[in-house]
Design an enzyme around this catalytic site. Structure first.
Site, PDB file in Angstrom:
ATOM      1  N   GLU A  39       0.830  -1.216   0.000  1.00 27.00           N
ATOM      2  CA  GLU A  39       0.000   0.000   0.000  1.00 27.00           C
ATOM      3  C   GLU A  39       0.862   1.263   0.000  1.00 27.00           C
ATOM      4  O   GLU A  39       0.522   2.246  -0.642  1.00 27.00           O
ATOM      5  CB  GLU A  39      -0.966   0.004   1.189  1.00 27.00           C
ATOM      6  CG  GLU A  39      -2.108  -0.997   1.057  1.00 27.00           C
ATOM      7  CD  GLU A  39      -3.017  -0.752  -0.153  1.00 27.00           C
ATOM      8  OE1 GLU A  39      -2.970   0.342  -0.738  1.00 27.00           O
ATOM      9  OE2 GLU A  39      -3.748  -1.679  -0.522  1.00 27.00           O
ATOM     10  N   TYR A 122      -6.301   6.884   3.636  1.00 28.06           N
ATOM     11  CA  TYR A 122      -6.519   5.775   2.706  1.00 28.06           C
ATOM     12  C   TYR A 122      -5.738   4.534   3.125  1.00 28.06           C
ATOM     13  O   TYR A 122      -6.287   3.439   3.213  1.00 28.06           O
ATOM     14  CB  TYR A 122      -6.125   6.178   1.259  1.00 28.06           C
ATOM     15  CG  TYR A 122      -5.934   4.945   0.431  1.00 28.06           C
ATOM     16  CD1 TYR A 122      -7.042   4.267  -0.069  1.00 28.06           C
ATOM     17  CD2 TYR A 122      -4.678   4.389   0.238  1.00 28.06           C
ATOM     18  CE1 TYR A 122      -6.898   3.079  -0.756  1.00 28.06           C
ATOM     19  CE2 TYR A 122      -4.518   3.197  -0.445  1.00 28.06           C
ATOM     20  CZ  TYR A 122      -5.627   2.548  -0.938  1.00 28.06           C
ATOM     21  OH  TYR A 122      -5.484   1.357  -1.600  1.00 28.06           O
ATOM     22  N   ASP A 140      -9.582   4.832  -3.137  1.00 27.57           N
ATOM     23  CA  ASP A 140      -8.437   5.288  -3.938  1.00 27.57           C
ATOM     24  C   ASP A 140      -8.971   5.841  -5.266  1.00 27.57           C
ATOM     25  O   ASP A 140     -10.182   5.996  -5.438  1.00 27.57           O
ATOM     26  CB  ASP A 140      -7.425   4.150  -4.139  1.00 27.57           C
ATOM     27  CG  ASP A 140      -7.929   3.091  -5.115  1.00 27.57           C
ATOM     28  OD1 ASP A 140      -9.134   3.115  -5.461  1.00 27.57           O
ATOM     29  OD2 ASP A 140      -7.122   2.254  -5.546  1.00 27.57           O
ATOM     30  N   CYS A 192     -13.811  -0.742 -15.468  1.00 27.37           N
ATOM     31  CA  CYS A 192     -14.312   0.639 -15.388  1.00 27.37           C
ATOM     32  C   CYS A 192     -13.117   1.591 -15.514  1.00 27.37           C
ATOM     33  O   CYS A 192     -12.783   2.352 -14.611  1.00 27.37           O
ATOM     34  CB  CYS A 192     -15.055   0.848 -14.068  1.00 27.37           C
ATOM     35  SG  CYS A 192     -16.028   2.357 -14.064  1.00 27.37           S
ATOM     36  N   CYS A 199     -18.480  -1.600 -20.174  1.00 29.18           N
ATOM     37  CA  CYS A 199     -19.715  -1.791 -19.397  1.00 29.18           C
ATOM     38  C   CYS A 199     -20.379  -3.126 -19.713  1.00 29.18           C
ATOM     39  O   CYS A 199     -21.063  -3.695 -18.866  1.00 29.18           O
ATOM     40  CB  CYS A 199     -20.683  -0.636 -19.651  1.00 29.18           C
ATOM     41  SG  CYS A 199     -19.961   0.966 -19.227  1.00 29.18           S
ATOM     42  N   CYS A 202     -19.322  -5.565 -17.185  1.00 34.79           N
ATOM     43  CA  CYS A 202     -19.316  -5.073 -15.803  1.00 34.79           C
ATOM     44  C   CYS A 202     -20.373  -5.772 -14.954  1.00 34.79           C
ATOM     45  O   CYS A 202     -21.544  -5.789 -15.315  1.00 34.79           O
ATOM     46  CB  CYS A 202     -19.563  -3.568 -15.801  1.00 34.79           C
ATOM     47  SG  CYS A 202     -19.645  -2.905 -14.134  1.00 34.79           S
ATOM     48  N   CYS A 208     -25.814   0.942 -12.489  1.00 32.79           N
ATOM     49  CA  CYS A 208     -24.924   2.082 -12.753  1.00 32.79           C
ATOM     50  C   CYS A 208     -25.651   3.223 -13.467  1.00 32.79           C
ATOM     51  O   CYS A 208     -26.109   3.078 -14.605  1.00 32.79           O
ATOM     52  CB  CYS A 208     -23.741   1.612 -13.591  1.00 32.79           C
ATOM     53  SG  CYS A 208     -22.604   2.955 -13.979  1.00 32.79           S
TER      54      CYS A 208
HETATM   55  S1  SF4 Z   1     -21.373  -0.031 -15.904  1.00 36.90           S
HETATM   56 FE1  SF4 Z   1     -20.759   1.720 -14.674  1.00 36.90          FE
HETATM   57  S2  SF4 Z   1     -19.400   0.853 -13.132  1.00 36.90           S
HETATM   58 FE2  SF4 Z   1     -19.601  -0.668 -14.756  1.00 36.90          FE
HETATM   59  S3  SF4 Z   1     -17.891  -0.283 -16.164  1.00 36.90           S
HETATM   60 FE3  SF4 Z   1     -19.648   0.873 -16.924  1.00 36.90          FE
HETATM   61  S4  SF4 Z   1     -19.424   2.882 -16.000  1.00 36.90           S
HETATM   62 FE4  SF4 Z   1     -18.108   1.523 -14.827  1.00 36.90          FE
END
Ligand code: SF4
Length: 333
Positions: A39, A122, A140, A192, A199, A202, A208
């Protein structure tokens, strides 16, 4: 992101997490020393840059006691090239404090961790959550990006930092905060991403807001930056008998405690010749440093280092670039 979103993220992480040398494998207990070391190294530095340094440090100093017993110059030399050298000085101070006052065991609460040198909000949260399983809110740059997109936060960074912290707090589960934080970081690092987030792959896309609105790259919103000031300085390559003069920089300040060529005032009267300049960008300014080279009639005070072993001196990157200019000057002379 509703709870099922967090679960989807954790399920994705269980399968797709990055294998990193400081991460415990399934069934292993995380080693607080390795988590702390990684870290600190990762502050303002990429994972790819950190991995070889982490492996070098843990081979040489496998635990906090061995690191605490190391000489300052050895640790500063091993850190050379990783940048932000105050981290290396704090690393040693922290290792020595943990060894001397905590029985070589890192404290396990955020509050106690924050009292150690070089550990801010952090890093304390990350160690408490990842190494000790505490519920801590770990934010972060990757987490900021993911969370700002999940909620389509319109407030600009850096002012939005507290809002993003509060939103991350809302998402962080009561148990498994370490996995949740690492999952969010991995999502930010691999899917992301700042440009062209993927997405379609994701695990939390259905929760989202930025992806629903159609342009996730708009987030996080950032305040316009003032241009970095430019500074100029001069460094000196003074050579005698195949050795070049180095100095140890004062402990505080830019590149503090590192070996370097003398800068500012010339270290001796000599016929100085221009050998070009290098540009280097620090966090708060850009530096242009000229190199003046000369041969000395005799060795004076200071650390005289064999020119053909300069790559072993642990020079910070700026001075490594200047060493290349010095080598060109020698060839041309
Ligand atoms: S859906 Fe939202 S959280 Fe997922 S990669 Fe796309 S922008 Fe990022």
């Amino acid at each position: 992101m509703p709870v099922d979103g967090s679960n989807a993220l954790l399920a994705w992480y269980a399968v797709d997490k990055r294998r990193l040398p400081w991460r415990a494998e399934a069934g292993e207990r995380p080693d607080p020393y390795r988590i702390w070391l990684s870290e600190v190294m990762l502050q303002q530095t990429t994972v790819a840059a950190v991995i070889p340094y982490f492996e070098k440090f843990t081979r040489r100093w496998p635990n906090v006691e061995t690191l605490a017993a190391a000489a300052d110059a050895e640790v500063m030399g091993a850190w050379a090239g990783l940048g932000y050298y105050a981290r290396a000085r704090n690393l040693l101070a922290c290792a020595r404090l943990v060894a001397a006052e905590h029985g070589a065991l890192f404290p396990d609460s955020e509050e106690a961790l924050r009292r150690l040198p070089g550990i801010g909000r952090y890093t304390a949260a990350a160690i408490a959550a990842i190494a000790f399983g505490r519920r801590a809110v770990v934010v972060d740059g990757n987490v900021e990006r993911v969370v700002s997109r999940l909620f389509a936060v319109e407030e600009a960074l850096p002012g939005a930092r507290e809002t993003l912290y509060a939103l991350t707090d809302r998402l962080t589960p009561a148990t498994g905060a370490g996995d949740f934080a690492q999952a969010t970081m991995d999502l930010g690092a691999g899917i992301c991403t700042p440009r062209a987030p993927d997405c379609g792959r994701c695990p939390v896309a259905s929760s989202c807001e930025a992806q629903r609105r159609g342009d996730p790259e708009l987030y996080p919103v950032k305040a316009a930056k003032a241009p970095r000031p430019r500074r100029q300085d001069v460094a000196y390559w003074l050579e005698h008998g195949g050795e070049v003069l180095l100095v140890r920089r004062p402990p505080k300040g830019l590149l503090g405690g590192m070996l370097a060529f003398p800068t500012g005032l010339a270290p001796a009267e000599a016929e100085w010749r221009e050998a070009g300049s290098v540009d280097h960008v620090f966090t708060h300014f850009a530096l242009n440093m000229r190199l003046l080279c000369a041969s000395a009639d005799a060795r004076g005070e200071g650390i005289w280092w064999p020119v053909d072993k300069l790559d072993e001196a642990g020079l910070p990157t700026l001075f490594g670039k200047l060493a290349a200019r010095g080598a060109e000057w020698r060839q041309a002379a």
